[in-house]
Design a protein around this motif. Structure first.
Motif, PDB file in Angstrom:
ATOM      1  N   PRO A 156       0.142  -5.277   0.894  1.00  0.00           N
ATOM      2  CA  PRO A 156       0.847  -4.032   1.240  1.00  0.00           C
ATOM      3  C   PRO A 156       2.327  -4.130   0.867  1.00  0.00           C
ATOM      4  O   PRO A 156       2.966  -5.155   1.089  1.00  0.00           O
ATOM      5  CB  PRO A 156       0.674  -3.937   2.761  1.00  0.00           C
ATOM      6  CG  PRO A 156      -0.551  -4.715   3.050  1.00  0.00           C
ATOM      7  CD  PRO A 156      -0.577  -5.833   2.041  1.00  0.00           C
ATOM      8  N   ILE A 157       2.843  -3.053   0.314  1.00  0.00           N
ATOM      9  CA  ILE A 157       4.216  -3.075  -0.180  1.00  0.00           C
ATOM     10  C   ILE A 157       5.176  -2.705   0.938  1.00  0.00           C
ATOM     11  O   ILE A 157       4.974  -1.711   1.646  1.00  0.00           O
ATOM     12  CB  ILE A 157       4.354  -2.123  -1.385  1.00  0.00           C
ATOM     13  CG1 ILE A 157       3.574  -2.735  -2.561  1.00  0.00           C
ATOM     14  CG2 ILE A 157       5.809  -1.883  -1.754  1.00  0.00           C
ATOM     15  CD1 ILE A 157       3.276  -1.773  -3.670  1.00  0.00           C
ATOM     16  N   ALA A 158       6.227  -3.524   1.073  1.00  0.00           N
ATOM     17  CA  ALA A 158       7.166  -3.302   2.166  1.00  0.00           C
ATOM     18  C   ALA A 158       7.953  -2.030   1.919  1.00  0.00           C
ATOM     19  O   ALA A 158       7.867  -1.070   2.659  1.00  0.00           O
ATOM     20  CB  ALA A 158       8.103  -4.494   2.302  1.00  0.00           C
ATOM     21  N   VAL A 165      13.988  -6.683   3.449  1.00  0.00           N
ATOM     22  CA  VAL A 165      13.171  -7.715   4.097  1.00  0.00           C
ATOM     23  C   VAL A 165      14.061  -8.894   4.483  1.00  0.00           C
ATOM     24  O   VAL A 165      13.996  -9.398   5.613  1.00  0.00           O
ATOM     25  CB  VAL A 165      12.041  -8.166   3.151  1.00  0.00           C
ATOM     26  CG1 VAL A 165      11.273  -9.333   3.763  1.00  0.00           C
ATOM     27  CG2 VAL A 165      11.097  -7.000   2.856  1.00  0.00           C
ATOM     28  N   PRO A 195      -0.926   5.288  -3.904  1.00  0.00           N
ATOM     29  CA  PRO A 195      -2.339   5.679  -4.020  1.00  0.00           C
ATOM     30  C   PRO A 195      -2.843   6.163  -2.663  1.00  0.00           C
ATOM     31  O   PRO A 195      -2.570   5.544  -1.639  1.00  0.00           O
ATOM     32  CB  PRO A 195      -3.041   4.375  -4.412  1.00  0.00           C
ATOM     33  CG  PRO A 195      -1.968   3.455  -4.887  1.00  0.00           C
ATOM     34  CD  PRO A 195      -0.735   3.846  -4.148  1.00  0.00           C
ATOM     35  N   VAL A 228       0.580  -0.326  -5.114  1.00  0.00           N
ATOM     36  CA  VAL A 228       1.677   0.159  -5.949  1.00  0.00           C
ATOM     37  C   VAL A 228       2.466   1.248  -5.224  1.00  0.00           C
ATOM     38  O   VAL A 228       1.917   2.027  -4.449  1.00  0.00           O
ATOM     39  CB  VAL A 228       1.126   0.682  -7.310  1.00  0.00           C
ATOM     40  CG1 VAL A 228       0.116   1.789  -7.097  1.00  0.00           C
ATOM     41  CG2 VAL A 228       2.248   1.180  -8.210  1.00  0.00           C
ATOM     42  N   ARG A 256       7.531  -0.694   7.513  1.00  0.00           N
ATOM     43  CA  ARG A 256       6.942  -1.410   6.355  1.00  0.00           C
ATOM     44  C   ARG A 256       7.759  -2.656   6.049  1.00  0.00           C
ATOM     45  O   ARG A 256       7.223  -3.715   5.735  1.00  0.00           O
ATOM     46  CB  ARG A 256       6.949  -0.516   5.116  1.00  0.00           C
ATOM     47  CG  ARG A 256       6.216   0.786   5.257  1.00  0.00           C
ATOM     48  CD  ARG A 256       6.586   1.695   4.101  1.00  0.00           C
ATOM     49  NE  ARG A 256       6.116   1.163   2.834  1.00  0.00           N
ATOM     50  CZ  ARG A 256       5.141   1.698   2.104  1.00  0.00           C
ATOM     51  NH1 ARG A 256       4.548   2.800   2.522  1.00  0.00           N
ATOM     52  NH2 ARG A 256       4.779   1.163   0.962  1.00  0.00           N
ATOM     53  N   VAL A 257       9.080  -2.471   6.097  1.00  0.00           N
ATOM     54  CA  VAL A 257       9.970  -3.574   5.776  1.00  0.00           C
ATOM     55  C   VAL A 257       9.849  -4.644   6.860  1.00  0.00           C
ATOM     56  O   VAL A 257       9.819  -5.843   6.583  1.00  0.00           O
ATOM     57  CB  VAL A 257      11.420  -3.066   5.626  1.00  0.00           C
ATOM     58  CG1 VAL A 257      12.312  -4.191   5.125  1.00  0.00           C
ATOM     59  CG2 VAL A 257      11.486  -1.867   4.683  1.00  0.00           C
ATOM     60  N   ARG A 275       7.221  -5.272   8.675  1.00  0.00           N
ATOM     61  CA  ARG A 275       5.944  -5.974   8.510  1.00  0.00           C
ATOM     62  C   ARG A 275       6.102  -7.146   7.533  1.00  0.00           C
ATOM     63  O   ARG A 275       5.688  -8.270   7.810  1.00  0.00           O
ATOM     64  CB  ARG A 275       4.892  -4.993   7.995  1.00  0.00           C
ATOM     65  CG  ARG A 275       3.506  -5.561   7.858  1.00  0.00           C
ATOM     66  CD  ARG A 275       2.536  -4.477   7.416  1.00  0.00           C
ATOM     67  NE  ARG A 275       2.976  -3.878   6.160  1.00  0.00           N
ATOM     68  CZ  ARG A 275       2.637  -2.670   5.735  1.00  0.00           C
ATOM     69  NH1 ARG A 275       1.837  -1.913   6.467  1.00  0.00           N
ATOM     70  NH2 ARG A 275       3.078  -2.190   4.588  1.00  0.00           N
ATOM     71  N   ALA A 276       6.776  -6.885   6.414  1.00  0.00           N
ATOM     72  CA  ALA A 276       6.979  -7.946   5.422  1.00  0.00           C
ATOM     73  C   ALA A 276       7.897  -9.034   5.970  1.00  0.00           C
ATOM     74  O   ALA A 276       7.662 -10.226   5.745  1.00  0.00           O
ATOM     75  CB  ALA A 276       7.563  -7.347   4.144  1.00  0.00           C
TER      76      ALA A 276
END
Lengths: 354, 194, 244
Positions: free
Chosen positions: B63-65, A338, A179, B38, A259-260, A262-263
């Motif tokens: 937030p999606i990894a 992750v 989105p 999503v 992103r990975v 961060r998780a």
């Protein structure tokens, strides 16, 4: 438009470029960025702007060179092997000080490699890429929204500094849908393009060139470029960080890898491991100062990259021997998970825990 | 699942023409409209030549990894090849929605995995819309997981379906509901083997 | 005293770096005259190649760009598509256009880009020291064909204009020779026609090939060079209108 819409990275960045006032798009098909030329072929004529499918990446970047020289906002896109072909033109753009935006939706290499997601063109992008002593500004966005947000900035910076701005995405970012909100925001105040080739009406001729033959003139030109690059280095670094202050382990990553990370860092914190992260958003100029500052206190630095270690060299330069810098790299289309990063963080945390 | 709660990774797979990508996009659109985080990731390029198709959807409240799903929480498979390829990757305690119209074997999986066999093609044919088997399967998935409703998916459908197919909106909405009803009525089809 | 001939304003009043007997100076003048006669200086953009004419912007007083070797037709495409009201011409040698830039010239013509190309064919790479060009004639001695060009292994001279004339996108292709007053007059006419087509908004690509002397790397006097164009070069590269 200000509502959330679901778009893939490739189409979203194309629409963002249109909103940013891109006058002309030139490109040649290559996976995984084919949605960009396809989208542009439909949308640019709708807006009364220019789309040309070129005969090669060499031609595409040369078309960008031509359009840019007349003062137009222009861009191209490609993926790793195609970007290699464009290096000729990018070097000429640097020499002639022409603005351009080049999107690289990276895939695995070397050679034809594969079409999987990769971050293997970091060196190429952040070291100029082609021949000669020059730099390009490089963005490494990590979400479709950030990809969208960096497009208008890329055009503004290109115009402001008369440089090529590379948007370094990868197969995941280009293909994935997320989105996003697309909206036109006010841009920077930019200098007039009085150097542009518009026909010498009522003025002396303008010449756009990268050739400097008289003795000493090229050295002078290079020094002028260098002074400009120093301004960019001083003013345009973008970087995000999280929980670095008390961190024993700082993970450095950009793009999808970040992103990975961060998780994984969130999970590490849940496991009472003092981890944090630094995410460069501009890869050149690199957030050297931010990383150097973080290295003033002893911590372990872990770089996570979808390559066998390229950005890690910039991290080492920034850390300058003050702390250990390790690498977790996944080349050839591999994407770190992750759990695998968390495991790495746990291993590193053992000596400093208990 | 994480400390924040909801984090669901899904793989949807089948062959070209079964509407796999549309199913994934519909799930993603529905989740977005419901305010969730999503991502949707299609298989692309040379990977999709040769008739197989799959996509990955991640739904979350955070937030999606990574949009690439290695080990899914849920798997919707529309043909046998996809079952063989992806079923071994399911997480412990995962959910398998399997199109029994085109899959005649029973997978050998860990007992913790819940298996729903849906004769998606047959149910779609009964509705007079053989191409809606994907919607039947998605309806079954939504029913089992319960985080989004088949009606919400039906409402999101016009946003992902090309305009020229909008005359099929009612029957696809019906297919989503039919799949959900089927999943509600049936228990796990697999007798727990000791 | 009555002035019967004067330097056309768009041709700058400065000495060129070209060798004695070279054809570039004549070609430059003819282009400059055309630009002035058509009164298009204030909307013309020229593209200089990599080759001996790389410094053409020092001699032609219009907005000009210097581009990568062979890419001029692609650069011209970028310019013309975004500036349809401007007059865009590229000036390219045989190495630039017929060797490294083959893809660009063919595809620009193929797309029917509304640009004008001046193609200087002197059958040799001048700037780099007289190496074989695709247009080098059989038997011609160059720095890289010390025994003379042989068809076996080095191929026959490439007739690019004939190739381009086959493409529907090319509306005007003519070959002229910068040898003797008559040849130069014909060349001027051809160049002017090519520019006029673009000024008039003709839908397509135009190119004028000029057989041009290179006495230094032909190892001839300027006068012998003129003769060699007429006697030898025109056998391989016949003069005349190939298209349009």
């Amino acid at each position: 438009m200000s509502e959330r819409v679901l778009m893939c990275g490739n189409e979203a960045l194309a629409e963002a470029a249109i909103i940013a006032g891109c006058d002309a798009y030139f490109g040649y098909p290559i996976t995984p960025q084919n949605e960009i030329p396809a989208y542009m072929s439909r949308r640019m004529p709708e807006e009364g702007r220019v789309f040309v499918q070129s005969e090669s990446e060499l031609a595409a970047i040369s078309m960008v060179f031509g359009a840019s020289a007349t003062g137009k906002r222009t861009m191209t896109s490609s993926s790793s092997p195609g970007i290699s072909l464009m290096q000729e033109g990018i070097s000429y753009l640097a020499g002639a000080e022409l603005p351009a935006v080049v999107v690289n939706v990276m895939r695995g290499g070397p050679g034809l490699g594969n079409i999987g997601p990769s971050q293997c063109d970091y060196f190429q992008a952040t070291r100029g890429g082609g021949h000669g002593d020059y730099r390009t500004i490089v963005f490494g966005p990590s979400s479709v929204q950030e990809l969208v947000d960096c497009m208008p900035l890329a055009f503004d910076l290109a115009d402001q500094y008369r440089m090529t701005v590379v948007v370094l995405a990868d197969g995941i970012l280009g293909q994935m849908m997320e989105p996003i909100v697309l909206e036109k925001k006010p841009g920077r105040e930019l200098p007039p393009k009085d150097w542009a080739l518009t026909g010498a009406k009522g003025r002396e001729q303008n010449i756009v060139r990268s050739l400097w033959l008289p003795e000493g003139s090229l050295e002078k030109h290079n020094n002028k470029l260098q002074a400009k690059y120093e301004q960019v280095q001083k003013n345009e670094v973008l970087c995000e960080q999280y929980e670095v202050d008390d961190a024993e382990i700082v993970v450095v990553a950009y793009g999808v890898a970040a992103r990975v990370v961060r998780a994984a860092v969130n999970k590490a914190r849940e496991n009472r491991i003092k981890a944090g992260w630094i995410r460069p958003i501009t890869l050149w100029p690199f957030p050297t100062e931010q990383i150097s500052k973080a290295a003033d206190e002893f911590r372990i630095f872990l770089t996570v990259e979808m390559s066998n270690g390229q950005m890690v060299e910039d991290v080492k330069l920034a850390v300058a021997g003050k702390a250990p810098v390790l690498l977790h790299g996944r080349p050839g289309g591999g994407v770190p998970t992750v759990d695998e990063i968390l495991d790495k963080i746990k291993q590193l945390s053992i000596p400093t825990k208990s | 699942m994480t400390a924040n709660g909801f984090y669901e990774e899904i793989i949807i797979a089948g062959f070209g023409g079964q509407g796999i990508m549309l199913t994934g996009r519909l799930l993603a659109q529905t989740a977005m409209e419901a305010g969730k985080e999503v991502t949707y990731m299609p298989s692309y390029g040379a990977e999709v030549r040769g008739g197989t198709a799959n996509c990955m959807v991640v739904l979350a409240n955070e937030p999606i990894a990574c949009p690439v799903v290695g080990r899914p929480d849920s798997l919707i498979v529309m043909n046998k090849a996809s079952l063989n390829k992806f079923a071994p990757r399911l997480k412990t305690g995962g959910l398998l929605i399997m199109n029994s119209s085109l899959i005649d074997t029973e997978p050998q999986l860990d007992d913790s995995i819940e298996i729903i066999t849906v004769p998606a093609d047959e149910l779609a044919v009964e509705l007079g819309s053989p191409k809606s088997a994907n919607m039947v399967a998605l309806g079954a998935y939504l029913q089992k997981r319960g985080h989004l409703t088949p009606d919400a998916a039906a409402q999101a459908l016009p946003d992902v379906l090309a305009k020229r197919y909008h005359k099929t909106l009612p029957v696809n909405a019906e297919a989503l509901r039919r799949g959900a009803e089927f999943a509600k009525a049936c228990c796990t089809s697999r007798a727990k083997k000791q | 005293m009555e002035t019967v001939f004067t330097r056309t304003p768009t041709f700058k009043d400065c000495p060129t770096h070209y060798c004695p007997g070279c054809g570039h100076g004549i070609a430059h003048r003819l282009i400059a005259e055309t630009i002035d006669e058509l009164d298009i200086r204030d909307r013309t953009i020229g593209i200089a190649p990599v080759g001996c004419a790389v410094l053409a912007y020092d001699y032609l007083d219009v907005d000009m760009i210097e581009v990568a070797h062979g890419r001029a037709p692609a650069v011209a495409t970028g310019m013309k598509r975004t500036n349809p009201d401007k007059i865009i011409f590229s000036y390219q040698g045989d190495g630039d256009l017929a060797a490294i830039g083959t893809a660009e010239i063919i595809h620009a013509a193929h797309r029917g880009e509304q640009i004008t190309v001046i193609f200087i064919n002197n059958a040799v790479f001048g700037m780099t020291g007289g190496q074989m060009a695709p247009t080098t004639v059989l038997g011609q001695i160059t720095a890289t064909t010390p025994q003379g060009r042989e068809a076996a292994g080095e191929g026959f001279p490439l007739q690019v204009s004939e190739l381009l004339a086959l493409l529907p996108g090319a509306i005007y292709v003519e070959r002229c020779a910068l040898s003797g007053a008559a040849g130069i007059r014909k060349t001027k006419k051809a160049i002017k026609h090519a520019f006029e087509l673009q000024v008039g908004g003709a839908q397509g690509f135009s190119l004028v090939e000029l057989l041009s002397p290179c006495p230094v790397y032909w190892r001839m006097t300027p006068a012998e060079s003129m003769e060699w164009i007429e006697k030898e070069m025109t056998k391989v590269f016949p003069l005349g209108r190939l298209k349009g």
